[in-house]
Design a protein around this motif. Structure first.
Motif, PDB file in Angstrom:
ATOM      1  N   THR A  10       4.190   2.829  -0.823  1.00  0.00           N
ATOM      2  CA  THR A  10       5.528   2.781  -1.423  1.00  0.00           C
ATOM      3  C   THR A  10       5.543   2.079  -2.775  1.00  0.00           C
ATOM      4  O   THR A  10       6.511   2.210  -3.522  1.00  0.00           O
ATOM      5  CB  THR A  10       6.531   2.085  -0.480  1.00  0.00           C
ATOM      6  OG1 THR A  10       6.058   0.781  -0.167  1.00  0.00           O
ATOM      7  CG2 THR A  10       6.704   2.902   0.802  1.00  0.00           C
ATOM      8  N   CYS A  11       4.485   1.346  -3.114  1.00  0.00           N
ATOM      9  CA  CYS A  11       4.393   0.701  -4.429  1.00  0.00           C
ATOM     10  C   CYS A  11       4.433   1.771  -5.513  1.00  0.00           C
ATOM     11  O   CYS A  11       3.758   2.795  -5.423  1.00  0.00           O
ATOM     12  CB  CYS A  11       3.086  -0.093  -4.521  1.00  0.00           C
ATOM     13  SG  CYS A  11       2.722  -0.735  -6.178  1.00  0.00           S
ATOM     14  N   ILE A  12       5.264   1.519  -6.533  1.00  0.00           N
ATOM     15  CA  ILE A  12       5.372   2.470  -7.646  1.00  0.00           C
ATOM     16  C   ILE A  12       4.728   1.907  -8.917  1.00  0.00           C
ATOM     17  O   ILE A  12       5.012   2.364 -10.017  1.00  0.00           O
ATOM     18  CB  ILE A  12       6.842   2.841  -7.917  1.00  0.00           C
ATOM     19  CG1 ILE A  12       7.684   1.586  -8.190  1.00  0.00           C
ATOM     20  CG2 ILE A  12       7.405   3.645  -6.744  1.00  0.00           C
ATOM     21  CD1 ILE A  12       9.103   1.884  -8.715  1.00  0.00           C
ATOM     22  N   ALA A  13       3.875   0.899  -8.743  1.00  0.00           N
ATOM     23  CA  ALA A  13       3.143   0.306  -9.861  1.00  0.00           C
ATOM     24  C   ALA A  13       4.072  -0.227 -10.945  1.00  0.00           C
ATOM     25  O   ALA A  13       3.785  -0.088 -12.131  1.00  0.00           O
ATOM     26  CB  ALA A  13       2.145   1.319 -10.448  1.00  0.00           C
ATOM     27  N   CYS A  14       5.167  -0.822 -10.519  1.00  0.00           N
ATOM     28  CA  CYS A  14       6.130  -1.325 -11.504  1.00  0.00           C
ATOM     29  C   CYS A  14       5.592  -2.537 -12.244  1.00  0.00           C
ATOM     30  O   CYS A  14       5.996  -2.823 -13.357  1.00  0.00           O
ATOM     31  CB  CYS A  14       7.465  -1.637 -10.848  1.00  0.00           C
ATOM     32  SG  CYS A  14       7.570  -3.274 -10.134  1.00  0.00           S
ATOM     33  N   ASP A  26      -2.673  -8.595  -7.872  1.00  0.00           N
ATOM     34  CA  ASP A  26      -3.228  -7.948  -9.064  1.00  0.00           C
ATOM     35  C   ASP A  26      -3.136  -6.452  -8.810  1.00  0.00           C
ATOM     36  O   ASP A  26      -2.557  -6.034  -7.806  1.00  0.00           O
ATOM     37  CB  ASP A  26      -4.663  -8.422  -9.299  1.00  0.00           C
ATOM     38  CG  ASP A  26      -5.099  -8.235 -10.751  1.00  0.00           C
ATOM     39  OD1 ASP A  26      -4.373  -7.579 -11.527  1.00  0.00           O
ATOM     40  OD2 ASP A  26      -6.173  -8.746 -11.111  1.00  0.00           O
ATOM     41  N   TYR A  27      -3.708  -5.657  -9.706  1.00  0.00           N
ATOM     42  CA  TYR A  27      -3.545  -4.208  -9.606  1.00  0.00           C
ATOM     43  C   TYR A  27      -4.884  -3.494  -9.507  1.00  0.00           C
ATOM     44  O   TYR A  27      -5.869  -3.930 -10.095  1.00  0.00           O
ATOM     45  CB  TYR A  27      -2.766  -3.699 -10.825  1.00  0.00           C
ATOM     46  CG  TYR A  27      -1.509  -4.489 -11.070  1.00  0.00           C
ATOM     47  CD1 TYR A  27      -0.405  -4.341 -10.231  1.00  0.00           C
ATOM     48  CD2 TYR A  27      -1.445  -5.428 -12.092  1.00  0.00           C
ATOM     49  CE1 TYR A  27       0.737  -5.100 -10.426  1.00  0.00           C
ATOM     50  CE2 TYR A  27      -0.308  -6.193 -12.290  1.00  0.00           C
ATOM     51  CZ  TYR A  27       0.783  -6.019 -11.460  1.00  0.00           C
ATOM     52  OH  TYR A  27       1.900  -6.779 -11.644  1.00  0.00           O
ATOM     53  N   ASP A  28      -4.870  -2.380  -8.772  1.00  0.00           N
ATOM     54  CA  ASP A  28      -6.089  -1.590  -8.681  1.00  0.00           C
ATOM     55  C   ASP A  28      -6.172  -0.634  -9.876  1.00  0.00           C
ATOM     56  O   ASP A  28      -5.350  -0.697 -10.790  1.00  0.00           O
ATOM     57  CB  ASP A  28      -6.167  -0.852  -7.333  1.00  0.00           C
ATOM     58  CG  ASP A  28      -5.082   0.218  -7.176  1.00  0.00           C
ATOM     59  OD1 ASP A  28      -4.453   0.614  -8.180  1.00  0.00           O
ATOM     60  OD2 ASP A  28      -4.881   0.659  -6.027  1.00  0.00           O
ATOM     61  N   GLY A  62      11.579  -9.538  -5.970  1.00  0.00           N
ATOM     62  CA  GLY A  62      11.616  -8.759  -7.198  1.00  0.00           C
ATOM     63  C   GLY A  62      11.055  -7.360  -7.094  1.00  0.00           C
ATOM     64  O   GLY A  62      11.197  -6.571  -8.030  1.00  0.00           O
ATOM     65  N   CYS A  63      10.434  -7.036  -5.981  1.00  0.00           N
ATOM     66  CA  CYS A  63       9.846  -5.700  -5.848  1.00  0.00           C
ATOM     67  C   CYS A  63      10.938  -4.665  -5.595  1.00  0.00           C
ATOM     68  O   CYS A  63      11.667  -4.772  -4.613  1.00  0.00           O
ATOM     69  CB  CYS A  63       8.827  -5.667  -4.713  1.00  0.00           C
ATOM     70  SG  CYS A  63       8.129  -4.008  -4.490  1.00  0.00           S
ATOM     71  N   PRO A  64      11.038  -3.655  -6.465  1.00  0.00           N
ATOM     72  CA  PRO A  64      12.132  -2.682  -6.342  1.00  0.00           C
ATOM     73  C   PRO A  64      12.000  -1.762  -5.138  1.00  0.00           C
ATOM     74  O   PRO A  64      12.970  -1.111  -4.755  1.00  0.00           O
ATOM     75  CB  PRO A  64      12.056  -1.892  -7.652  1.00  0.00           C
ATOM     76  CG  PRO A  64      10.641  -2.024  -8.088  1.00  0.00           C
ATOM     77  CD  PRO A  64      10.196  -3.389  -7.636  1.00  0.00           C
TER      78      PRO A  64
HETATM   79 FE1  F3S Z   1       4.336  -2.364  -6.656  1.00  0.00          FE
HETATM   80 FE2  F3S Z   1       6.441  -3.748  -6.022  1.00  0.00          FE
HETATM   81 FE3  F3S Z   1       4.422  -4.908  -7.187  1.00  0.00          FE
HETATM   82  S1  F3S Z   1       6.436  -1.665  -6.788  1.00  0.00           S
HETATM   83  S2  F3S Z   1       3.543  -3.343  -8.508  1.00  0.00           S
HETATM   84  S3  F3S Z   1       4.430  -3.983  -5.168  1.00  0.00           S
HETATM   85  S4  F3S Z   1       6.563  -5.346  -7.544  1.00  0.00           S
END
Ligand code: F3S
Length: 77
Positions: A10-14, A26-28, A62-64
């Motif tokens: 469900t993460c949209i890489a915001c 962190d991010y992949d 804060g995660c949308p």
């Molecule tokens: Fe993904 Fe939510 Fe973080 S959309 S990048 S998990 S703030």
């Protein structure tokens, strides 16, 4: 105790969580978030220390897409 992982489905890489809580997330390669604290590998099995609880909560708030999961016991992702 607190544990966390990111639901990459469900993460949209915001990008909000890594900015809010850089010691935890962190991010992949695709920009999707993951838990990197103490090399957790986004399994959600690493206990997050109390001094990071504020960051943890802020990132979750804060995660949308509500992709940041938090629980009092370990996940096993
Ligand atoms: Fe993904 Fe939510 Fe973080 S959309 S990048 S998990 S703030």
């Amino acid at each position: 105790a607190k544990f966390t992982y990111v639901d990459k489905d469900t993460c949209i890489a915001c990008g909000a969580c890594g900015a809010t809580a850089p010691d935890i997330y962190d991010y992949d390669d695709e920009g999707l978030a993951e838990v990197i604290y103490a090399n957790d590998g986004n399994h959600g099995t690493t206990e997050i220390p109390e001094d990071l609880y504020d960051d943890l909560q802020d990132a979750s708030d804060g995660c949308p897409t509500d992709s940041i999961k938090i629980a009092d016991s370990p996940f096993n992702m």
